[in-house]
Design a protein around this motif. Structure first.
Motif, short mmCIF file in Angstrom:
data_model
loop_
_atom_site.label_atom_id
_atom_site.label_comp_id
_atom_site.label_asym_id
_atom_site.label_seq_id
_atom_site.Cartn_x
_atom_site.Cartn_y
_atom_site.Cartn_z
N LEU A 191 1.02 -1.16 0.14
CA LEU A 191 0.32 0.21 0.02
C LEU A 191 0.61 1.45 -0.03
O LEU A 191 0.44 2.53 -0.70
CB LEU A 191 -0.86 -0.28 0.95
N ALA A 192 1.85 0.92 0.95
CA ALA A 192 2.94 2.28 1.02
C ALA A 192 3.64 2.58 -0.50
O ALA A 192 3.55 3.76 -1.23
CB ALA A 192 4.16 1.93 1.80
N SER A 193 3.91 1.32 -1.53
CA SER A 193 4.07 1.59 -3.13
C SER A 193 3.39 2.46 -3.54
O SER A 193 3.67 3.35 -4.49
CB SER A 193 5.08 0.25 -3.56
N LEU A 194 1.78 2.28 -3.43
CA LEU A 194 1.27 2.76 -3.93
C LEU A 194 0.36 4.24 -3.58
O LEU A 194 0.37 5.37 -4.60
CB LEU A 194 -0.35 1.96 -4.57
N LEU A 195 0.96 4.28 -2.81
CA LEU A 195 0.70 5.69 -1.88
C LEU A 195 1.79 6.51 -2.35
O LEU A 195 1.49 7.68 -2.77
CB LEU A 195 0.34 6.10 -0.80
N TYR A 196 3.02 6.32 -2.40
CA TYR A 196 4.11 6.77 -2.83
C TYR A 196 3.98 7.42 -4.11
O TYR A 196 3.98 9.13 -5.04
CB TYR A 196 5.43 6.11 -2.17
N ALA A 197 3.81 6.19 -4.81
CA ALA A 197 3.36 6.65 -6.48
C ALA A 197 2.03 7.70 -6.88
O ALA A 197 2.84 8.60 -7.11
CB ALA A 197 2.49 4.93 -7.15
N LYS A 198 1.11 7.62 -6.08
CA LYS A 198 0.07 8.51 -5.51
C LYS A 198 0.57 10.09 -5.50
O LYS A 198 0.30 11.25 -6.34
CB LYS A 198 -1.06 8.44 -5.27
N GLU A 199 1.73 10.07 -4.88
CA GLU A 199 2.33 11.25 -3.95
C GLU A 199 2.98 11.46 -5.13
O GLU A 199 3.02 13.24 -5.26
CB GLU A 199 2.41 11.14 -2.42
N LEU A 200 3.91 11.26 -5.58
CA LEU A 200 4.84 11.67 -6.74
C LEU A 200 4.65 12.03 -7.39
O LEU A 200 5.09 13.51 -8.31
CB LEU A 200 5.78 10.42 -6.81
N ALA A 201 3.45 11.93 -8.05
CA ALA A 201 2.30 11.93 -9.61
C ALA A 201 2.37 13.22 -9.31
O ALA A 201 2.17 14.06 -9.92
CB ALA A 201 1.84 11.16 -9.49
N GLU A 202 1.70 13.39 -7.70
CA GLU A 202 0.80 14.65 -7.79
C GLU A 202 2.43 15.89 -8.11
O GLU A 202 1.75 17.04 -8.16
CB GLU A 202 0.06 15.28 -6.27
N ARG A 203 3.60 15.95 -7.28
CA ARG A 203 4.79 16.58 -6.62
C ARG A 203 5.18 16.39 -7.81
O ARG A 203 5.98 17.87 -8.63
CB ARG A 203 5.29 15.85 -6.19
N VAL A 204 5.19 15.80 -9.21
CA VAL A 204 5.94 15.87 -10.55
C VAL A 204 5.34 16.51 -11.59
O VAL A 204 5.31 16.38 -12.70
CB VAL A 204 6.94 15.10 -10.74
N LYS A 205 4.12 16.98 -11.11
CA LYS A 205 2.90 16.91 -11.69
C LYS A 205 3.42 17.70 -13.49
O LYS A 205 2.67 18.13 -14.43
CB LYS A 205 1.81 17.05 -11.90
N ASP A 206 4.21 18.96 -12.62
CA ASP A 206 4.22 20.23 -13.79
C ASP A 206 5.94 19.76 -14.40
O ASP A 206 6.50 20.27 -15.14
CB ASP A 206 4.72 21.87 -13.19
#
Ligand SMILES: NC(=O)c1ccc[n+]([C@@H]2O[C@H](COP(=O)([O-])OP(=O)(O)OC[C@H]3O[C@@H](n4cnc5c(N)ncnc54)[C@H](OP(=O)(O)O)[C@@H]3O)[C@@H](O)[C@H]2O)c1
Length: 319
Positions: A191-206
């Protein structure tokens, strides 16, 4: 019901990957090996980031007729010093990274929590924290590479069941006060791997980077170890393997490859991709098409994802 395994579109495997650099952790075995094999076939350079470099060199002998190339770098995700040395070496050798596949993963044996070199519960430490430090340490190069992708290997285990949905237990991530259950600990790490992907995607969206998580399916890899579980998976269940969607490592690598190569994936940064899984009880999740919606509400909770990143930064010494 037999759930058909979806294969990548053929045209994805015709793409010329010459000049592209990928890093695959756990590239010597199972899903990581087959992901690596396909990328090298298509002309890529793959850094095989492996705990056992000898094993990586051995399996890479089967790549000699392919267009691409490989290099070997030692990486033990259970030791943050090893992760730091790895990223230092990679930074001195690569000025662009087109894809990072955080593929390595493990399940501990026994009823007592095992610990990483720095004292974290082993599965959370290897499956999540080691990859977290690795990714954060290479993020500037990844973000500076046009069209780069990060693929985190999660698992359907992150979803749990209607009765029990895994969550991130911030109050005791290292199982110091909770009763240890290795399945729960594995599912929490995934679950941590999935949530990290979600958070990082938001952080690098630009940036021009895409981050996704993947459940590869039930693969006949080495994850089951060499004991009774492996015997059940590889021998006893063989006659009903297709019914249970137990697949080859090559089949199981398809979702990671899809996420690395398909043009539509950047439209779904932060999402969770999977071909199928017997364990999806929810019909909408059951069949066909990437990405899929996790049935675990905790997998959609951005507050948990943000907190996980902050806590992980502290744990690996980035804060
Ligand atoms: N197989 C499945 O059915 C399934 C289902 C859901 C998710 N997954 C996930 O898919 C990913 C690939 O697993 P797999 O099925 O291909 O299993 P696998 O054949 O056991 O491969 C796992 C890889 O991870 C490496 N690894 C383990 N601990 C490590 C450490 N401390 N440092 C560096 N590398 C380490 C292993 O290295 P060694 O060879 O040295 O052990 C191996 O290369 C994993 O993240 C797994 O959790 C698998």
């Amino acid at each position: 019901m037999i759930i058909p395994t979806l294969r990548c579109d053929k045209n994805l495997f015709e793409k010329d990957l010459n000049g592209k650099n990928y890093i695959v952790t756990g590239a010597n075995s199972g899903v990581g090996l087959e992901t690596t094999r396909q990328l090298v076939k298509q002309g890529a350079h793959v850094v095989m980031a492996c705990r056992r470099v000898d094993s990586a060199k051995e399996v890479a002998k089967s790549f000699t007729s392919f267009k691409g190339t490989v290099s070997f770098e030692q990486l033990d995700l259970s030791d943050l010093e090893s992760v730091k040395l790895f990223t230092k070496r990679v930074r001195s050798k690569l000025n662009k990274i087109d894809g990072l596949v955080n593929n390595a993963g493990m399940v501990t044996s026994g009823q007592i929590p095992k610990r990483t070199k720095q004292g974290f519960e082993m599965m959370f430490g290897v499956n999540h924290l080691g990859h977290f430090l690795l990714t954060e340490s290479l993020l500037d190069i990844i973000n500076n590479t046009e069209g780069s992708r990060i693929v985190m290997l999660s698992s359907i285990g992150h979803a749990g069941s209607n009765k029990k949905r895994p969550n991130i237990h911030f109050e005791d991530l290292n199982y110091e006060n909770r009763n240890f259950n290795r399945t729960d600990a594995y599912c929490e790490s995934k679950l941590a791997s999935l949530l990290y992907a979600k958070e990082l995607a938001e952080r690098v969206k630009d940036q021009d980077s895409t981050v996704v998580s993947v459940h590869p399916g039930w693969a006949k890899s080495n994850l089951a170890g060499k004991g009774f579980t492996a015997f059940v998976q590889n021998v006893l269940l063989t006659p009903v393997a297709p019914l249970l969607t137990i697949m080859s490592n090559e089949d199981a690598a398809q979702t990671s490859l899809h996420c690395l190569l398909d043009d539509d994936v950047p439209n779904h940064s932060g999402e969770y991709f999977s071909q199928n899984s017997l364990l999806y009880s929810d019909k909408a999740c059951r069949r066909g098409g990437w990405p899929m919606k996790s049935p675990n509400p905790n997998a959609h909770n951005m507050k948990i994802a943000l907190k996980l990143t902050e806590v992980s930064k502290e744990m690996v010494g980035l804060k």
